[in-house]
Design a protein around this motif. Structure first.
Motif, PDB file in Angstrom:
ATOM      1  N   MET A   1       0.889  -1.132  -0.097  1.00 56.86           N
ATOM      2  CA  MET A   1      -0.016   0.191  -0.062  1.00 56.86           C
ATOM      3  C   MET A   1       0.945   1.271  -0.002  1.00 56.86           C
ATOM      4  SD  MET A   1      -2.956  -0.733   2.705  1.00 56.86           S
ATOM      5  CE  MET A   1      -3.712   0.641   2.689  1.00 56.86           C
ATOM      6  N   LYS A   2       0.494   2.249  -0.733  1.00 59.61           N
ATOM      7  CA  LYS A   2       0.953   3.639  -0.872  1.00 59.61           C
ATOM      8  C   LYS A   2       1.090   4.443   0.637  1.00 59.61           C
ATOM      9  CE  LYS A   2       1.275   7.906  -3.028  1.00 59.61           C
ATOM     10  NZ  LYS A   2       0.339   8.890  -4.134  1.00 59.61           N
ATOM     11  N   LYS A   3       2.054   4.587   1.061  1.00 57.02           N
ATOM     12  CA  LYS A   3       2.350   5.435   2.482  1.00 57.02           C
ATOM     13  C   LYS A   3       1.354   6.582   2.465  1.00 57.02           C
ATOM     14  CE  LYS A   3       5.759   7.330   5.392  1.00 57.02           C
ATOM     15  NZ  LYS A   3       7.163   7.681   5.556  1.00 57.02           N
ATOM     16  N   LYS A   4       0.583   6.681   3.522  1.00 54.37           N
ATOM     17  CA  LYS A   4      -0.108   7.951   3.631  1.00 54.37           C
ATOM     18  C   LYS A   4       0.654   9.111   3.589  1.00 54.37           C
ATOM     19  CE  LYS A   4      -3.996  10.042   6.191  1.00 54.37           C
ATOM     20  NZ  LYS A   4      -4.771   9.959   7.403  1.00 54.37           N
ATOM     21  N   GLN A   5       0.064  10.281   3.120  1.00 54.52           N
ATOM     22  CA  GLN A   5       0.664  11.428   3.065  1.00 54.52           C
ATOM     23  C   GLN A   5      -0.114  12.716   3.444  1.00 54.52           C
ATOM     24  OE1 GLN A   5       1.859  11.199  -1.262  1.00 54.52           O
ATOM     25  NE2 GLN A   5       3.763  10.856  -0.754  1.00 54.52           N
ATOM     26  N   MET A   6       0.456  13.546   3.869  1.00 58.04           N
ATOM     27  CA  MET A   6      -0.360  14.749   4.536  1.00 58.04           C
ATOM     28  C   MET A   6      -0.792  15.483   3.368  1.00 58.04           C
ATOM     29  SD  MET A   6       2.660  17.214   6.010  1.00 58.04           S
ATOM     30  CE  MET A   6       3.274  16.108   6.996  1.00 58.04           C
ATOM     31  N   LYS A   7      -1.828  16.360   3.707  1.00 57.87           N
ATOM     32  CA  LYS A   7      -2.346  17.239   2.975  1.00 57.87           C
ATOM     33  C   LYS A   7      -2.160  18.822   3.303  1.00 57.87           C
ATOM     34  CE  LYS A   7      -5.992  13.963   1.192  1.00 57.87           C
ATOM     35  NZ  LYS A   7      -5.427  12.960   2.096  1.00 57.87           N
ATOM     36  N   ILE A   8      -1.947  19.617   2.600  1.00 57.25           N
ATOM     37  CA  ILE A   8      -1.710  21.162   3.043  1.00 57.25           C
ATOM     38  C   ILE A   8      -2.526  21.980   2.165  1.00 57.25           C
ATOM     39  CG2 ILE A   8       0.189  22.802   3.418  1.00 57.25           C
ATOM     40  CD1 ILE A   8       2.127  20.516   3.691  1.00 57.25           C
ATOM     41  N   VAL A   9      -2.929  22.830   3.040  1.00 57.66           N
ATOM     42  CA  VAL A   9      -3.540  24.035   2.498  1.00 57.66           C
ATOM     43  C   VAL A   9      -3.084  25.270   2.973  1.00 57.66           C
ATOM     44  CG1 VAL A   9      -6.000  23.068   2.042  1.00 57.66           C
ATOM     45  CG2 VAL A   9      -5.399  24.121   4.183  1.00 57.66           C
ATOM     46  N   LEU A  10      -2.936  26.582   2.262  1.00 59.94           N
ATOM     47  CA  LEU A  10      -2.327  27.662   2.657  1.00 59.94           C
ATOM     48  C   LEU A  10      -3.410  28.760   2.972  1.00 59.94           C
ATOM     49  CD1 LEU A  10       0.077  29.710   2.557  1.00 59.94           C
ATOM     50  CD2 LEU A  10      -0.287  30.265   0.406  1.00 59.94           C
ATOM     51  N   GLN A  11      -3.423  29.154   4.235  1.00 57.50           N
ATOM     52  CA  GLN A  11      -4.103  30.421   4.538  1.00 57.50           C
ATOM     53  C   GLN A  11      -3.688  31.723   3.917  1.00 57.50           C
ATOM     54  OE1 GLN A  11      -6.136  30.936   8.444  1.00 57.50           O
ATOM     55  NE2 GLN A  11      -5.245  28.849   8.988  1.00 57.50           N
ATOM     56  N   MET A  12      -4.493  32.111   3.179  1.00 56.52           N
ATOM     57  CA  MET A  12      -4.138  33.665   2.461  1.00 56.52           C
ATOM     58  C   MET A  12      -4.361  34.699   3.292  1.00 56.52           C
ATOM     59  SD  MET A  12      -2.785  32.645  -0.380  1.00 56.52           S
ATOM     60  CE  MET A  12      -2.688  34.268  -1.387  1.00 56.52           C
ATOM     61  N   VAL A  13      -5.276  34.761   4.242  1.00 49.52           N
ATOM     62  CA  VAL A  13      -5.393  35.808   5.189  1.00 49.52           C
ATOM     63  C   VAL A  13      -5.689  37.128   4.447  1.00 49.52           C
ATOM     64  CG1 VAL A  13      -4.656  36.946   7.338  1.00 49.52           C
ATOM     65  CG2 VAL A  13      -3.596  34.902   6.784  1.00 49.52           C
ATOM     66  N   SER A  14      -5.040  38.171   4.515  1.00 45.54           N
ATOM     67  CA  SER A  14      -5.588  39.371   3.771  1.00 45.54           C
ATOM     68  C   SER A  14      -4.449  39.581   2.793  1.00 45.54           C
ATOM     69  CB  SER A  14      -5.614  40.656   4.916  1.00 45.54           C
ATOM     70  OG  SER A  14      -4.316  40.663   5.172  1.00 45.54           O
ATOM     71  N   GLY A  15      -3.503  38.667   2.634  1.00 47.77           N
ATOM     72  CA  GLY A  15      -2.343  39.010   1.715  1.00 47.77           C
ATOM     73  C   GLY A  15      -1.030  39.163   2.317  1.00 47.77           C
ATOM     74  N   TYR A  16      -1.128  39.463   3.476  1.00 48.10           N
ATOM     75  CA  TYR A  16       0.164  39.815   4.428  1.00 48.10           C
ATOM     76  C   TYR A  16       0.654  38.518   5.066  1.00 48.10           C
ATOM     77  CZ  TYR A  16      -1.197  44.535   3.384  1.00 48.10           C
ATOM     78  OH  TYR A  16      -1.701  45.540   2.962  1.00 48.10           O
ATOM     79  N   GLY A  17      -0.226  37.876   5.917  1.00 52.00           N
ATOM     80  CA  GLY A  17       0.440  36.758   6.751  1.00 52.00           C
ATOM     81  C   GLY A  17      -0.464  36.693   7.981  1.00 52.00           C
ATOM     82  N   GLY A  18       0.004  35.812   8.951  1.00 53.22           N
ATOM     83  CA  GLY A  18      -0.900  35.331  10.216  1.00 53.22           C
ATOM     84  C   GLY A  18      -0.452  36.591  11.111  1.00 53.22           C
ATOM     85  N   GLU A  19       0.712  37.458  11.113  1.00 48.08           N
ATOM     86  CA  GLU A  19       0.970  38.299  12.311  1.00 48.08           C
ATOM     87  C   GLU A  19       0.620  39.656  11.533  1.00 48.08           C
ATOM     88  OE1 GLU A  19       1.704  37.927  15.122  1.00 48.08           O
ATOM     89  OE2 GLU A  19       2.520  35.604  15.160  1.00 48.08           O
ATOM     90  N   PHE A  20      -0.127  40.262  12.403  1.00 46.92           N
ATOM     91  CA  PHE A  20      -0.833  41.517  11.696  1.00 46.92           C
ATOM     92  C   PHE A  20      -0.046  42.875  11.759  1.00 46.92           C
ATOM     93  CE2 PHE A  20      -4.682  39.140  13.255  1.00 46.92           C
ATOM     94  CZ  PHE A  20      -4.846  38.292  12.026  1.00 46.92           C
ATOM     95  N   LYS A  21       1.567  42.705  12.317  1.00 46.90           N
ATOM     96  CA  LYS A  21       2.049  44.000  12.117  1.00 46.90           C
ATOM     97  C   LYS A  21       3.314  43.657  11.291  1.00 46.90           C
ATOM     98  CE  LYS A  21       0.901  46.330  16.051  1.00 46.90           C
ATOM     99  NZ  LYS A  21      -0.387  45.748  16.651  1.00 46.90           N
ATOM    100  N   THR A  22       3.503  42.467  10.499  1.00 49.09           N
ATOM    101  CA  THR A  22       4.468  42.078   9.745  1.00 49.09           C
ATOM    102  C   THR A  22       4.622  42.907   8.444  1.00 49.09           C
ATOM    103  OG1 THR A  22       3.293  40.301   8.779  1.00 49.09           O
ATOM    104  CG2 THR A  22       5.225  39.688  10.452  1.00 49.09           C
ATOM    105  N   TRP A  23       3.587  43.867   7.944  1.00 46.10           N
ATOM    106  CA  TRP A  23       3.420  44.582   6.941  1.00 46.10           C
ATOM    107  C   TRP A  23       4.542  45.597   7.031  1.00 46.10           C
ATOM    108  CZ3 TRP A  23       1.804  49.837   6.998  1.00 46.10           C
ATOM    109  CH2 TRP A  23       1.489  50.174   8.396  1.00 46.10           C
ATOM    110  N   ARG A  24       4.859  45.624   8.029  1.00 43.92           N
ATOM    111  CA  ARG A  24       6.048  46.954   8.483  1.00 43.92           C
ATOM    112  C   ARG A  24       7.715  46.670   8.453  1.00 43.92           C
ATOM    113  NH1 ARG A  24       5.031  50.316  13.900  1.00 43.92           N
ATOM    114  NH2 ARG A  24       6.486  51.586  12.861  1.00 43.92           N
ATOM    115  N   LEU A  25       7.624  45.160   8.104  1.00 41.64           N
ATOM    116  CA  LEU A  25       8.818  44.865   7.772  1.00 41.64           C
ATOM    117  C   LEU A  25       9.549  45.232   6.473  1.00 41.64           C
ATOM    118  CD1 LEU A  25       8.669  41.183   9.282  1.00 41.64           C
ATOM    119  CD2 LEU A  25       9.996  42.833  10.116  1.00 41.64           C
ATOM    120  N   PRO A  26      10.863  45.508   6.405  1.00 43.85           N
ATOM    121  CA  PRO A  26      11.435  46.189   5.179  1.00 43.85           C
ATOM    122  C   PRO A  26      10.964  45.163   3.884  1.00 43.85           C
ATOM    123  CG  PRO A  26      12.981  46.228   6.747  1.00 43.85           C
ATOM    124  CD  PRO A  26      11.673  45.460   7.504  1.00 43.85           C
TER     125      PRO A  26
END
Length: 443
Positions: A1-26
């Motif tokens: 049997m084929k080894k079970k593999q994980m599935k991954i989805v990417l959260q897009m949030v608002s386009g920046y990421g999960g930390e709401f102040k990282t938009w200020r990083l250079p």
């Protein structure tokens, strides 16, 4: 049997990421919220990494203070999904749309049309809505739990019935005979519930996957029942392997109780990360983000103090706690994040570094190297705690690329993440059955 593999989805949030102040990083793109080209660029990068789907959470209201923080959601998930659909070929597109503040015909039409133009890559995260700000936007008030979930049940039934109202073989478009469609195979559904009613039919033929699979988010008993009957994917936010395993088993049993296979449900555990060449570099990045708002950091130190039973501000928060104080720490019984906070402090991390490690984030967090991230995902997956992950970088601008180019190859080398997409539709890639129309429960 084929080894079970994980599935991954990417959260897009608002386009920046999960930390709401990282938009200020250079390195951040300051206007990512309104730049759909950037959204598409991130989606194409995720597709290059064979990520199964993009996950777009949503609340149709302004739900956080934007004075210094970025929004929690995209401008409009339907517009974002449509933008991405026309610029990608394989990656799935899962959007959150409320069962409380939508009507079945409009929502069924939007999602099925998008499913057709994307060639079967759309999923619907069906959730009830409890925020008063959203209710006010629709000129009403928050409904009681029973009403919300009864309406949710009817909404999913009605929408799936509408999706199936155009017969699978009704779309002929035959130039020779002159028959465009077989009207005998396109029928009204006459759905009449206590909360929603719709006549149908919906004049849209099936996509390659039939219709969008249902996703669900919410650990309440009512949410588990809805997931058991309808869901192919569940978004979850446990903080420990034990908690995650228990919840996954509960969902699988719910599927069986509704006449389905336990494997019909994929659980996606929320997970946040910061990747750098070393743990020290990753930690320094998160400390830099904390410096953007000293007042918020102070409030978080108060919260962390309550989690571990010691007033941390009584000590130098830049240095490790004295050893005798470390032994006095006690995790808060009602906060599942507390044991990790205690562990980090006892390992010699300063209170500020412990905060930077993400101990009070709304998902488990790994701050470190690509290998650290891969090790965490592998441990949770192989322990039976989850079927996959809903990943959230601290900053999308470089976090998506770091995951795709550094973490994905490690997971593939270990044989726990696929080398390529299994098919062309979201259902194929999730490994869930084809469906068209409403499923009748087996008694």
């Amino acid at each position: 049997m084929k080894k079970k593999q994980m599935k991954i989805v990417l959260q897009m949030v608002s386009g920046y990421g999960g930390e709401f102040k990282t938009w200020r990083l250079p390195e951040a793109k300051a206007d990512a919220y309104t730049d759909m080209d950037f959204y598409v660029e991130m989606a194409q990068l995720a597709e290059k990494g064979k990520i199964h789907a993009l996950f777009m959470a949503d609340t149709p209201a302004l739900v956080n203070d934007l004075t210094e923080d970025t929004p929690m959601h995209s401008m409009d998930p339907l517009i974002a999904m449509t933008s991405v659909a026309r610029a990608t070929n394989h990656i799935g597109l899962v959007g959150t749309f409320s069962t409380t503040f939508n009507e079945p015909y409009n929502l069924a039409r939007h999602l099925k049309a998008l499913d057709v133009i994307s060639h079967g890559r759309v999923g619907w995260n069906a959730v009830t809505t409890t925020t008063q700000a959203t209710a006010a936007n629709f000129g009403t008030h928050v409904k009681v739990s029973q009403e919300r979930y009864e309406r949710a049940h009817e909404m999913i039934e009605a929408i799936q019935s509408l999706w199936g109202s155009w017969g699978e073989k009704a779309y002929l478009h035959n130039k020779e005979t002159g028959q465009f469609a077989d009207m005998s195979k396109i029928n009204p559904i006459e759905y009449t519930g206590n909360y929603v009613q719709t006549r149908g039919p919906l004049p849209i033929p099936p996509s390659e996957q039939g219709q969008p699979p249902i996703f669900q988010a919410g650990p309440s008993p009512e949410g588990v029942r809805i997931a058991g009957r309808f869901a192919s994917g569940v978004y979850a936010n446990p903080f420990t392997i034990e908690e995650a395993r228990e919840y996954r088993n509960m969902l699988r049993q719910s599927a069986v109780n509704h006449g389905r296979s336990a494997d019909d449900i994929n659980v996606f555990t929320g997970f946040m990360f910061t990747i750098a060449d070393s743990k020290e570099e990753a930690l320094a990045r998160r400390r830099k983000v904390m410096e953007f708002d000293p007042q918020e950091t102070s409030q978080r130190l108060d919260y962390l103090s309550a989690m571990v039973g010691i007033n941390l501000k009584s000590f130098d928060v830049e240095k490790p706690l004295p050893e005798n104080v470390q032994q006095m720490l006690q995790p808060h019984r009602q906060d599942p994040r507390s044991p990790r906070a205690v562990t980090l402090l006892q390992e010699g991390y300063s209170p500020l570094d412990t905060l930077a490690m993400g101990v009070i984030n709304y998902h488990p967090v790994v701050v470190g190297t690509a290998k650290d991230v891969a090790d965490f995902l592998q441990e949770w997956f192989e322990s039976g705690a989850t079927d996959g992950f809903s990943i959230v970088p601290d900053l999308a601008h470089d976090g998506v690329r770091a995951f795709v180019e550094q973490v994905v190859p490690i997971l593939q080398e270990r044989g726990i993440f696929h080398e390529d997409y299994e098919g062309t539709t979201l259902r194929e890639n999730l490994g869930v059955p084809y469906q068209y129309g409403i499923l009748t429960e087996k008694m």
